[in-house]
Design an enzyme around this catalytic site. Sequence first.
Site, PDB file in Angstrom:
ATOM      1  N   LYS A  64       0.846  -1.217   0.000  1.00 42.55           N
ATOM      2  CA  LYS A  64       0.000   0.000   0.000  1.00 42.55           C
ATOM      3  C   LYS A  64       0.874   1.257   0.000  1.00 42.55           C
ATOM      4  CE  LYS A  64      -3.896  -2.216   2.219  1.00 42.55           C
ATOM      5  NZ  LYS A  64      -3.265  -3.472   2.657  1.00 42.55           N
ATOM      6  N   ALA A  66       2.407   4.650  -0.232  1.00 44.92           N
ATOM      7  CA  ALA A  66       1.682   5.922  -0.139  1.00 44.92           C
ATOM      8  C   ALA A  66       2.600   7.031   0.346  1.00 44.92           C
ATOM      9  CB  ALA A  66       0.481   5.774   0.801  1.00 44.92           C
ATOM     10  N   ALA A  70       9.779  10.152  -4.651  1.00 44.67           N
ATOM     11  CA  ALA A  70      11.155   9.663  -4.464  1.00 44.67           C
ATOM     12  C   ALA A  70      11.181   8.456  -3.519  1.00 44.67           C
ATOM     13  CB  ALA A  70      12.034  10.780  -3.914  1.00 44.67           C
ATOM     14  N   GLY A 173     -11.835  -8.930   0.859  1.00 44.64           N
ATOM     15  CA  GLY A 173     -13.036  -8.729   1.680  1.00 44.64           C
ATOM     16  C   GLY A 173     -13.986  -9.905   1.632  1.00 44.64           C
ATOM     17  N   VAL A 174     -13.592 -10.972   0.925  1.00 46.15           N
ATOM     18  CA  VAL A 174     -14.426 -12.174   0.869  1.00 46.15           C
ATOM     19  C   VAL A 174     -14.212 -12.973   2.162  1.00 46.15           C
ATOM     20  CG1 VAL A 174     -14.685 -14.428  -0.280  1.00 46.15           C
ATOM     21  CG2 VAL A 174     -14.451 -12.339  -1.647  1.00 46.15           C
ATOM     22  N   GLY A 175     -15.302 -13.495   2.717  1.00 44.94           N
ATOM     23  CA  GLY A 175     -15.192 -14.338   3.912  1.00 44.94           C
ATOM     24  C   GLY A 175     -15.322 -13.520   5.176  1.00 44.94           C
ATOM     25  N   GLY A 179     -17.787 -10.410   2.392  1.00 42.01           N
ATOM     26  CA  GLY A 179     -18.016 -10.501   0.937  1.00 42.01           C
ATOM     27  C   GLY A 179     -18.219 -11.942   0.477  1.00 42.01           C
ATOM     28  N   GLY A 194      -7.941 -14.241   3.079  1.00 44.50           N
ATOM     29  CA  GLY A 194      -6.922 -14.497   4.084  1.00 44.50           C
ATOM     30  C   GLY A 194      -7.426 -15.391   5.192  1.00 44.50           C
TER      31      GLY A 194
HETATM   32  O1  NUP Z   1      -9.239  -2.709   0.804  1.00 42.71           O
HETATM   33  C1  NUP Z   1      -8.504  -3.616   1.175  1.00 42.71           C
HETATM   34  N1  NUP Z   1      -8.971  -4.544   2.036  1.00 42.71           N
HETATM   35  C2  NUP Z   1      -8.212  -5.599   2.475  1.00 42.71           C
HETATM   36  O2  NUP Z   1      -8.710  -6.423   3.258  1.00 42.71           O
HETATM   37  C3  NUP Z   1      -7.194  -3.756   0.690  1.00 42.71           C
HETATM   38  C4  NUP Z   1      -6.410  -4.811   1.116  1.00 42.71           C
HETATM   39  N2  NUP Z   1      -5.190  -4.946   0.623  1.00 42.71           N
HETATM   40  N3  NUP Z   1      -6.919  -5.723   2.021  1.00 42.71           N
HETATM   41  C5  NUP Z   1      -6.064  -6.854   2.442  1.00 42.71           C
HETATM   42  O3  NUP Z   1      -6.667  -8.077   1.996  1.00 42.71           O
HETATM   43  C6  NUP Z   1      -5.890  -7.016   3.944  1.00 42.71           C
HETATM   44  O4  NUP Z   1      -4.778  -6.282   4.408  1.00 42.71           O
HETATM   45  C7  NUP Z   1      -5.674  -8.513   4.082  1.00 42.71           C
HETATM   46  O5  NUP Z   1      -4.317  -8.822   3.773  1.00 42.71           O
HETATM   47  C8  NUP Z   1      -6.526  -9.103   2.977  1.00 42.71           C
HETATM   48  C9  NUP Z   1      -7.897  -9.567   3.425  1.00 42.71           C
HETATM   49  O6  NUP Z   1      -7.750 -10.548   4.401  1.00 42.71           O
HETATM   50  P1  NUP Z   1      -8.981 -11.277   5.121  1.00 42.71           P
HETATM   51  O7  NUP Z   1      -9.945 -10.227   5.557  1.00 42.71           O
HETATM   52  O8  NUP Z   1      -9.570 -12.221   4.102  1.00 42.71           O
HETATM   53  O9  NUP Z   1      -8.334 -11.996   6.261  1.00 42.71           O
END
Ligand code: NUP
Length: 215
Positions: A64, A66, A70, A173-175, A179, A194
Amino acid sequence: MKIKNNLILAMDIMELQKAEKVCETIGNQIDTIKIGYPLTLAEGIKTIKIFKENYNYQIICDYKVADIPATNSKIAEQTFKNGADGIITHGFVGEDSVKACQDKADEYNKDLFLLTEMSHPGAKRFLQKDADEIAKMGVEMGIKNYVAPATRINRLKEIREIVGKDSFIISPGVGKQGGEAKKTLEYANAIIVGRSIYESENPKKATEDIIKSTK
Ligand code: NUP
């Protein structure tokens, strides 16, 4: 990027040995994992090479990014130099900062994923307002890969409309975050999962069940 079974494992386990155990049980059901700060800070950037060499996975680094251009450039350089196949970059920092990562991705012939709207509830307050503009900026910059939320399908759909059908969207966001896999894949090319896998009693079965649910 081609992703087996349209499923990316978010490897946020903070012990390498435990993380490798999950990989061994899952076997070849997946070919792509996402590593973020939890594992990198716990075990070091060497984890990228370990997963690549031991499991032949593609690695997306969820850093991420941000910062100012540089600094972004330095972060992306280290990430690709250590073997990453992709890097996730925040879009809210603006075009110059994103371009610094894009240039590094191009230099290494690897992928940049532009993060638009995040999946957690807190993203509604600030990030959601600008997410469409971030996606539009990505299109203007010729970016092909995006991250958009599985937790708000209407927003995922809107972001898909902006980036177009030929862009590649990966969706977290699945699970655990609520989602649904199949619904998400109507608009995304791959889902990121995850905890529903690595915290499960049986990660292999959890992975198989998720894959089955998407068919
Ligand atoms: O908007 C985001 N939401 C999110 O959960 C952007 C992400 N990169 N993540 C990442 O996705 C979060 O840091 C984690 O590594 C993974 C979701 O994991 P889980 O909620 O399925 O455990």
